[in-house]
Design a protein around this motif. Structure first.
Motif, PDB file in Angstrom:
ATOM      1  N   PHE A 140       0.661  -1.156   0.022  1.00  0.00           N
ATOM      2  CA  PHE A 140       0.047  -0.074   0.057  1.00  0.00           C
ATOM      3  C   PHE A 140       0.947   1.361   0.088  1.00  0.00           C
ATOM      4  CE2 PHE A 140      -3.983  -2.264   1.064  1.00  0.00           C
ATOM      5  CZ  PHE A 140      -4.652  -1.517  -0.051  1.00  0.00           C
ATOM      6  N   VAL A 141       1.790   1.193   0.800  1.00  0.00           N
ATOM      7  CA  VAL A 141       2.877   2.301   0.813  1.00  0.00           C
ATOM      8  C   VAL A 141       3.364   2.574  -0.472  1.00  0.00           C
ATOM      9  CG1 VAL A 141       4.659   3.333   1.750  1.00  0.00           C
ATOM     10  CG2 VAL A 141       3.218   2.336   3.332  1.00  0.00           C
ATOM     11  N   LEU A 142       3.907   1.560  -0.933  1.00  0.00           N
ATOM     12  CA  LEU A 142       4.381   1.621  -2.377  1.00  0.00           C
ATOM     13  C   LEU A 142       3.589   2.210  -3.333  1.00  0.00           C
ATOM     14  CD1 LEU A 142       6.718  -1.434  -2.753  1.00  0.00           C
ATOM     15  CD2 LEU A 142       7.550   0.873  -2.802  1.00  0.00           C
ATOM     16  N   LEU A 143       2.442   1.705  -3.317  1.00  0.00           N
ATOM     17  CA  LEU A 143       1.335   1.864  -4.331  1.00  0.00           C
ATOM     18  C   LEU A 143       0.898   3.726  -4.141  1.00  0.00           C
ATOM     19  CD1 LEU A 143      -0.932  -1.188  -4.272  1.00  0.00           C
ATOM     20  CD2 LEU A 143       0.500  -0.270  -6.436  1.00  0.00           C
ATOM     21  N   SER A 144       1.051   4.012  -3.030  1.00  0.00           N
ATOM     22  CA  SER A 144       0.805   5.344  -3.176  1.00  0.00           C
ATOM     23  C   SER A 144       1.910   6.427  -3.061  1.00  0.00           C
ATOM     24  CB  SER A 144       0.331   5.529  -1.423  1.00  0.00           C
ATOM     25  OG  SER A 144      -0.553   4.726  -1.063  1.00  0.00           O
ATOM     26  N   GLY A 205       7.245  -0.852  -7.631  1.00  0.00           N
ATOM     27  CA  GLY A 205       5.792  -0.602  -7.897  1.00  0.00           C
ATOM     28  C   GLY A 205       5.030  -1.812  -8.473  1.00  0.00           C
ATOM     29  N   LEU A 209       1.814  -3.897  -7.017  1.00  0.00           N
ATOM     30  CA  LEU A 209       0.693  -3.954  -7.990  1.00  0.00           C
ATOM     31  C   LEU A 209       0.229  -5.413  -7.908  1.00  0.00           C
ATOM     32  CD1 LEU A 209      -1.720  -2.647  -9.351  1.00  0.00           C
ATOM     33  CD2 LEU A 209      -0.113  -2.490 -11.317  1.00  0.00           C
ATOM     34  N   ARG A 212      -0.828  -7.515  -4.811  1.00  0.00           N
ATOM     35  CA  ARG A 212      -2.339  -7.134  -4.574  1.00  0.00           C
ATOM     36  C   ARG A 212      -3.108  -8.013  -5.298  1.00  0.00           C
ATOM     37  NH1 ARG A 212      -3.309  -6.469   0.001  1.00  0.00           N
ATOM     38  NH2 ARG A 212      -5.481  -5.773  -0.517  1.00  0.00           N
ATOM     39  N   TYR A 213      -2.786  -7.878  -6.736  1.00  0.00           N
ATOM     40  CA  TYR A 213      -3.715  -8.789  -7.697  1.00  0.00           C
ATOM     41  C   TYR A 213      -3.676 -10.191  -7.492  1.00  0.00           C
ATOM     42  CZ  TYR A 213      -6.281  -9.019 -12.116  1.00  0.00           C
ATOM     43  OH  TYR A 213      -7.105  -9.608 -13.088  1.00  0.00           O
ATOM     44  N   GLY A 216      -5.466 -11.719  -4.595  1.00  0.00           N
ATOM     45  CA  GLY A 216      -6.808 -11.823  -4.882  1.00  0.00           C
ATOM     46  C   GLY A 216      -7.092 -13.050  -5.579  1.00  0.00           C
TER      47      GLY A 216
ATOM     48  N   MET B 230      -1.487  11.437  -8.162  1.00  0.00           N
ATOM     49  CA  MET B 230      -0.429  10.955  -8.613  1.00  0.00           C
ATOM     50  C   MET B 230      -0.058  11.689  -9.845  1.00  0.00           C
ATOM     51  SD  MET B 230       0.511   7.496  -6.497  1.00  0.00           S
ATOM     52  CE  MET B 230      -0.174   6.140  -7.310  1.00  0.00           C
ATOM     53  N   VAL B 278      -2.279   9.742  -0.742  1.00  0.00           N
ATOM     54  CA  VAL B 278      -2.751   8.617  -1.493  1.00  0.00           C
ATOM     55  C   VAL B 278      -2.831   7.551  -0.828  1.00  0.00           C
ATOM     56  CG1 VAL B 278      -2.188   7.407  -3.683  1.00  0.00           C
ATOM     57  CG2 VAL B 278      -1.431   9.995  -3.632  1.00  0.00           C
ATOM     58  N   LEU B 279      -1.907   7.304   0.097  1.00  0.00           N
ATOM     59  CA  LEU B 279      -2.062   6.281   0.962  1.00  0.00           C
ATOM     60  C   LEU B 279      -3.504   6.018   1.599  1.00  0.00           C
ATOM     61  CD1 LEU B 279      -0.782   3.624   2.381  1.00  0.00           C
ATOM     62  CD2 LEU B 279       0.005   5.030   4.196  1.00  0.00           C
ATOM     63  N   ASN B 282      -6.322   5.056  -0.629  1.00  0.00           N
ATOM     64  CA  ASN B 282      -6.092   3.746  -0.891  1.00  0.00           C
ATOM     65  C   ASN B 282      -6.641   2.717   0.132  1.00  0.00           C
ATOM     66  OD1 ASN B 282      -5.215   3.805  -3.818  1.00  0.00           O
ATOM     67  ND2 ASN B 282      -3.016   3.536  -2.962  1.00  0.00           N
ATOM     68  N   ALA B 298     -12.398 -11.230  -2.662  1.00  0.00           N
ATOM     69  CA  ALA B 298     -11.380 -11.583  -3.234  1.00  0.00           C
ATOM     70  C   ALA B 298     -11.270 -11.606  -4.782  1.00  0.00           C
ATOM     71  CB  ALA B 298     -11.016 -12.995  -2.804  1.00  0.00           C
ATOM     72  N   ARG B 306      -2.373   3.155  -8.774  1.00  0.00           N
ATOM     73  CA  ARG B 306      -1.101   2.846  -9.683  1.00  0.00           C
ATOM     74  C   ARG B 306      -1.692   2.195 -11.096  1.00  0.00           C
ATOM     75  NH1 ARG B 306       4.362   1.978  -9.146  1.00  0.00           N
ATOM     76  NH2 ARG B 306       3.851   3.654  -7.692  1.00  0.00           N
TER      77      ARG B 306
END
Ligand code: ADP
Ligand code: SF4
Ligand code: SF4
Ligand code: MG
Lengths: 327, 309, 683
Positions: A140-144, A205, A209, A212-213, A216, B230, B278-279, B282, B298, B306
């Motif tokens: 989450f931090v990276l994605l932000s 990044g 991403l 996360r995917y 899921g 962003m 942004v965090l 999210n 899920a 992103r």
């Protein structure tokens, strides 16, 4: 299956054609090469500006469609992308820069994919455990963090390290040390070191991403009937997870890769600029500022081809991974 | 009357009060810590962005010649830059602009995406094929390239034109998802039932399709705010977005980059607020996804900023 | 000790098995025992804990489940055994067949590879030998060309084939126990009959004991030696199969038996069990069935009755002895609604024609291509359908899945010009309708769908749902405000429910809402597409009774689509049988069910299991071979030929007619309401 892929290929070719024309029309009308020449000191005469523009196929008094025709004919017949605004060959620049960019793009995205898939699957299996939560927070931090900011932060870190130790621990400009002596081994080591930060800023990044995917899709699979069947056969949980679970959960990822390539490409343009790599991204920004239409179009063409190629690759990959789409 | 055995008595477990759905969502939302934390942060940042200018007497443009490149202090909370401008006032002002841009872009692009996606999915045929080709076409180029090419032309039009430009290249992926959701909704029996009752197609879209994709749209729009911020900062950083005399987080970062190692306050306040915002967005998006759509928790990928950037 | 000796004869012994998911119980103390080679049937409504029990035996429940109690296989405790040890037992000693054969195979591996994997986990075979054995197994379960089938992917198999392959995989290692969880629920009756046959054969070949989980009393009656009835996470009654069906000692069992419509008896109201299956989350103390039980007494609510009884017939009810003694019929115990006499009593010929369909066809293109779609073939989904419905009458439309039932309905409801053939609704030819005419006619024909979850918009309160057709017909607001509560009452719900959302209702209630919505504009013809097939029998009975009652009160005509012949028999006046898009037999229910003329109808009827063990055992079966052919090719002659048992027995001469001429729908005798499309009909 071949037919299916052939059809996809045809569709992509059509897309590419329309897209390239649009890119050309857009760049040729939005940029003003005339103003670039008129701004020169001493100011050239109107006739001489016209002559230079025509020679470069940049004259805005010629209709866009006609200019595009000339450009496309040269491209198709001679593989010639035209002249830059400095009257050098676009092909030369292209040839030089494309490898710089591809190196970064390929290594960065492949690394991101592999780590992301592994991390996501692992995270799903350990759902709600500490390790899952930690990876989730990290992603989450990276994605932000926008790519350019991540790159800047990495660079600032390297600068700080240099200031602290007095020598460049991790290089943060360019892709090789100019004039480095030594054998192939030394060069390879030098290249890898230079690759480290730019690649990281792209791969991190991607890692965030994709993980996360993948988490899921993997969670979906964890509740599936066939995983239960695999266990009911007598496979242990881990065997079933890897052989039946991961194998299936990875299928939707291929489409994901194609989509996200757009983002990675953009990110690469920023990264190059920040780390002083003379790649396509840097070229693009420079070309826009110089109203260099043909170079801008060349980069656009490159981007479209890369994006479509990754889309096509994703289709091939999906077809290879999933027997259901083959028929 | 006959002794019809009714099923009128709902067992207690199945009979929450009317409006149960809303309450269900609310209880799930509050249960999701991410939404609480993220929501609080976003709220505070908005307060800061819009209330900040009133709590400092410094103006973001006016220089204080007595303090050049001063570190944070009691007078200048975030320090000053090389011109003697107050970094706090500038950051707050930049944050404000970035937030507004983010909100507007998310709003516009979500509206466009839902209309295009729902129409393409519902009507099918040529409308669908045309719109799908358009979407694919726009997806072939990194929108960044197009925006950079066009944006010098828009110099005079200011940041609103920039918002339109960002929104124009930010709706495609959402539209695709909406399209495929609509296609499967169209086959659902309740939509079929409405068709057979003679309900008008546009009415079906408004009454049945859009409400049923609303939870995705809300989540997606939330995350899109983060994505737009962003994009804005990235483009402004390279000089293709917000321009002087306007400031945004992007222009502040651009101005502060080179001096970051020596004068960190010129860079890290803006960077920190950006990442924090942004965090938080999210986190909210993730929590909303779970709360609004528990069945597919899920199933749907974590679509974070992103992927729209 | 003697008890020890007796116990040691049990192959599997489940004691006090309890499973919780978090705080919510799913199974609350189940006792089962299974002897070698025996078949134990487990019945119960959905959510009663059948699947969880089966999975718990194999230790296959998700991590969120906590399991207590004991499961002993040949005396060895399985609960708490480490995963590695359990893996050695799974697929080897105990194998499992799941309900949905599509999702139970890993989609990306070939069938053969998945069976080979099962073999090689427990036996040291090389690949070639395992493959050979896999082919033998496929052959055993009746899959044609087993060598080739090994290389197919799961999605290339039909549902029946997949379930056969699943059984082949389950018996690969000669297990002692086969657990089959609703193995035929997802299949058509004729395919169900095939698969049950395969299960019997597999059991014969391996000598395995079978635990058969099903909600279908008919299936259980035909397969089981002993039966356990589950309710609210417990076994409430268990006995030998004949004993249980003949002398049920638990009111719930009695109700279940009364709720099932039967093929061998027509008409009459069914016995619905009132209320909904108990929510396991917050059970009141005492008997969990108390809220629905017509025999409930005060003492029932104090403590949960234990499973007790004599000579192997156990029941968990304080009044079991009374029931054992008195042996009442279901209708003596449960209140049965009386259906009023039909509103119309004129003979059929004099009644108004509501719907008449002749020679209806509908073809779908098979498309390929992503941007520019090309037609590469056709699906002949409907290809010669004849229907005839008069005022106040129910026509049952039967056929296997894929036979074109739903397509037929959608063609009717489109109210447009059919591809070919003719549709007359209330005397109007739909081909000649303009927009306004069609819109007006929509009020006369309304539909109720199968899936009570999907047919109501989850985002609308049900008051709005019911008002929708009225709005579409531009009805005035006052009328809508008056109609909605009226309709809710009519279908047995409360007007106050109008504000609630669909998810707050149970399946049966949602189906009632669908019916209310369809009735809102006072249609003349109600089209019902499998309206009860997603419901439990006890709930289904209530909905069927409601439909009968509405028909009698309102003089409606029904077009009732179902794959369940018992339901059709129960509800319809006339019946029409479809095969591959074509009407093959039609006529009055008595005529068609008692003297079926078409070989397909006969096979269908014989495939329906009866909830009556002696009758079920005594029947001779017509087993249809194979699956229906693909509707993408139009055959010459009779399209039932590939599976026809009559054709198979004909000499070459007489076969020629079946091969060359498509048999027309011909009346059995002039003036008789019974027609069949076969060259060699029965009688
Ligand atoms: N994975 C699970 N998590 C939580 N509850 C479950 C799970 N699986 C089953 N249940 C619950 O256990 C109860 C029994 O379910 P099940 O055994 O599937 O019933 P049946 O097979 O008789 O239809 C139901 O209330 C169901 O909701
Ligand atoms: S114990 Fe009482 S409530 Fe329960 S089934 Fe028996 S009679 Fe009915
Ligand atoms: S026409 Fe021939 S093939 Fe067709 S059902 Fe009759 S006997 Fe069988
Ligand atoms: Mg079940």
């Amino acid at each position: 299956m071949i037919r299916y892929l052939a059809k996809r290929f045809g569709y992509y070719a059509a897309l590419l054609l329309v897209a390239v024309f649009l890119a050309y029309a857009l760049s040729a009308s939005a940029l003003g090469p005339r103003s670039y020449f008129e701004a020169k000191q001493p100011r050239p005469s109107a006739a001489s500006v016209d002559r230079q523009l025509t020679a470069l196929n940049l004259n805005d008094h010629t209709p866009v469609v006609e200019r595009f025709g000339t450009w496309a004919k040269d491209l198709v017949l001679h593989g010639d992308l035209g002249r830059t605004i400095h009257d050098t060959s676009v092909n030369d620049d292209f040839g030089r820069r494309v490898w710089v960019s591809l190196r970064l793009l390929l290594i960065g995205s492949v690394l991101g994919m592999v780590l992301g898939v592994a991390g996501g699957a692992w995270s799903a299996v350990r759902q709600y455990k500490i390790s899952d939560r930690a990876l989730t927070l990290f992603s989450f931090v990276l994605l932000s963090t926008p790519v350019f900011l991540l790159a800047l932060l990495l660079k600032n870190g390297a600068i700080a390290a240099k200031d602290a130790t007095g020598q460049e621990v991790i290089p943060f400009t360019g892709y090789e040390t100019p004039g480095l002596a030594g054998g192939i081994g030394a060069h390879l080591a030098d290249w890898s070191l230079h690759l480290l930060l730019p690649t990281l800023s792209l791969a991190l990044g991607g890692l965030a991403l994709y993980s996360r995917y993948q988490r899921g899709t993997m969670l979906d699979v964890l509740g599936s009937d066939y995983l239960r069947t695999a266990e009911a056969k007598g496979l242990t949980r881990n065997q079933a997870l890897i052989k039946h679970g991961l194998r299936t959960a990875i299928i939707p990822m291929s489409t994901m890769f194609a989509y996200s390539f757009l983002g990675i490409f953009t990110g690469a343009a920023f990264t190059e600029t920040i780390f002083g790599w003379h790649g396509m991204g840097e070229w693009f920004i420079q070309a826009i500022n110089e109203q260099d239409v043909n170079s801008v179009v060349a980069v656009n063409l490159f981007a479209a081809v890369v994006v479509l190629a990754s889309g096509f690759l994703a289709d091939v990959l999906t077809a290879a991974l999933d027997p259901r789409v083959r028929t | 009357m006959t002794t019809l055995i009714t099923e009128a008595t709902l067992p207690a477990a199945e009979a929450p009060a009317p409006g149960g759905r809303l309450r269900l969502v609310l209880s799930r939302l509050t249960a999701a810590k991410g939404v609480l934390v993220g929501g609080t942060i976003v709220l505070l940042l908005f307060l800061l962005a819009f209330g900040g200018p009133f709590i400092t007497h410094w103006d973001y443009a006016t220089p204080d010649y007595s303090a050049l490149r001063q570190p944070p202090s009691g007078t200048h909370w975030f320090g000053t830059n090389g011109l003697g401008q107050d970094v706090f006032a500038q950051t707050v002002r930049g944050l404000q602009k970035s937030l507004i841009i983010g909100l507007l872009v998310a709003l516009f692009s979500t509206v466009v995406a839902s209309l295009v996606g729902a129409c393409a999915g519902y009507f099918g045929g040529w409308i669908d094929r045309g719109l799908t080709f358009l979407v694919d076409l726009l997806l072939v180029f990194p929108s960044f390239l197009i925006i950079t090419i066009i944006s010098p032309k828009l110099k005079g039009a200011g940041w609103i034109a920039f918002v339109v430009l960002l929104a124009a290249f930010n709706w495609m992926i959402t539209a695709r998802v909406i399209r495929s959701m609509t296609r499967s909704l169209r086959e659902r029996e309740f939509v079929r039932a409405a068709q057979f009752m003679g309900v008008h197609p546009l009415r079906i879209i408004v009454r049945h399709i859009l409400p049923n994709v609303a939870s995705f749209l809300i989540t997606d729009a939330t995350v899109a705010v983060g994505g737009a911020v962003m994009s804005e900062t990235a483009l402004s950083y390279f000089g293709f977005g917000v321009r002087a005399p306007d400031v945004s987080l992007g222009t502040l970062l651009a101005a502060g980059t080179d001096q970051a190692p020596v004068f960190p306050w010129l860079f890290y306040f803006a960077a920190g607020l950006l990442v924090l915002f942004v965090l938080a967005i999210n986190l909210i998006g993730d929590g909303l996804r779970d709360a609004l759509d528990p069945t597919t928790e899920a199933a749907r990928p974590a679509r974070t900023s992103r992927s729209s950037k | 000790m003697i008890t020890d000796l007796i116990e040691s004869r049990d192959l599997l012994e489940v004691k006090e098995l309890a499973v919780d998911f978090g705080a919510a119980p799913a199974v609350r103390g189940v006792d089962l025992r299974l002897k070698r080679g025996e078949t134990l049937g487990i019945v119960g409504e959905s959510g009663s804990g059948k699947s969880v029990t089966a999975l718990a035996v194999l230790g296959l429940l998700p991590g969120s489940a906590s399991v207590r109690g004991s499961v002993r296989l040949e005396g060895r405790e399985l609960v708490g055994l480490p995963n590695r040890e359990l893996a050695k037992i799974r697929g080897n000693k105990i194998a499992m067949v799941f309900q949905d054969p599509l999702s139970a195979f890993t989609p990306v591996y070939r069938i053969g590879d998945q069976i080979v994997e099962a073999l090689r986990i427990h036996q040291s075979l090389d690949r070639a030998a395992a493959r050979k054995r896999a082919a033998e197994l496929l052959d055993l379960v009746g899959i044609p060309e087993p060598e080739r089938a090994l290389d197919n992917f799961p999605h290339e198999f039909s549902g029946g084939m997949r379930q056969r392959a699943m059984i082949a995989m389950a018996i690969a290692n000669d297990p002692d126990i086969l657990l089959a969880d609703e193995p035929t629920t997802a299949l058509d009756v004729t395919i169900q009959a095939q698969v049950l046959d395969v299960l019997r054969k597999a059991q014969r070949e391996t000598g395995a004991a079978l635990v058969l989980v099903s909600h279908d009393l008919g299936v259980i009656a035909g397969m089981a030696d002993r039966v356990a009835v589950m309710y609210a996470g417990r076994v409430v009654e268990t006995a030998g199969v004949d004993e249980l069906f003949a002398r049920p000692r638990h009111p719930y069992t009695l109700g279940l038996i009364g709720a099932v419509p039967r093929l061998d008896t027509g008409g009459g109201p069914l016995v619905p069990i009132p209320g909904n299956p108990a929510a396991l989350g917050d059970l009141p103390p005492g008997c969990p069935f108390a809220a629905r039980c017509p025999l409930v007494q005060d003492r029932c609510r104090t403590a949960e009755p234990p499973l007790a009884g004599t000579d192997g017939h156990l029941a968990a009810c304080v009044r079991a002895d009374e029931l054992a003694e008195r042996r009442p019929a279901p209708s003596e115990v449960y209140p049965v609604p009386t259906v009023p006499p039909p509103a119309v009593s004129v003979p059929r010929e004099e009644r108004e024609q509501v719907l008449r369909v002749t020679g209806l066809t509908k073809t779908f293109p098979v498309l390929k291509g992503t941007v520019f779609k090309r037609r590469v073939g056709d699906v002949y989904a409907v290809d010669g359908v004849e229907l005839d419905i008069r005022h106040g009458e129910t026509l049952g439309l039967v056929g296997e899945s894929g036979s074109g039932k739903s397509t037929t309905l959608f063609e009717l409801l489109r109210l447009g010009r059919p591809e070919s053939g003719r549709i007359e609704l209330l005397g109007q030819d739909t081909a000649g309708l303009d927009r306004a005419g069609a819109h007006k006619l929509r009020a006369d024909i309304q539909i109720v769908f199968q899936d009570p979850m999907a047919s109501l918009d989850p985002r609308l309160p049900i008051g709005d749902v019911i008002a929708e057709p009225l709005l579409a017909q531009h009805a005035p607001r006052e009328l809508i405000a008056r109609r909605v509560p009226e309709l809710l009452r009519q279908v047995g719900l409360e007007p106050a429910h109008a504000e609630r959302y669909p998810h707050q209702f149970s399946g049966g209630q949602r189906q009632r809402i669908s019916i209310a919505r369809a009735l809102a504009v006072q249609p003349r013809l109600l089209v019902l597409d499998e309206p009860v097939s997603a419901l439990d029998v006890s709930v289904q009975a209530g909905v069927l009774n409601l439909l009968q009652q509405l028909k009698a009160e309102l003089g409606l005509a029904y077009l009732f689509v179902s794959h369940d012949l018992s339901v059709i028999r129960h509800l319809s006046d006339r019946v029409s049988v479809m095969y591959l898009g074509r009407t093959v037999e039609s006529g009055s229910v008595e005529a068609v069910f008692e003297q079926p003329r078409h070989p397909y109808t006969r096979a269908l009827l014989s495939a329906v299991p009866l909830p009556d063990p002696p009758a079920e055992r005594a029947r001779t079966r017509v087993l249809l071979a194979g699956d229906p052919p693909s509707p993408t090719e139009r055959q010459t002659g009779c399209r039932f030929r590939t599976r026809c048992q009559v054709y198979a027995a004909l000499d070459a001469d007489r076969r020629g007619r079946c091969e060359q001429q498509a048999p027309p729908l011909a009346q059995a005798a002039p003036g008789r309401d019974h027609a069949a499309a076969c060259h060699y009909p029965e009688a």
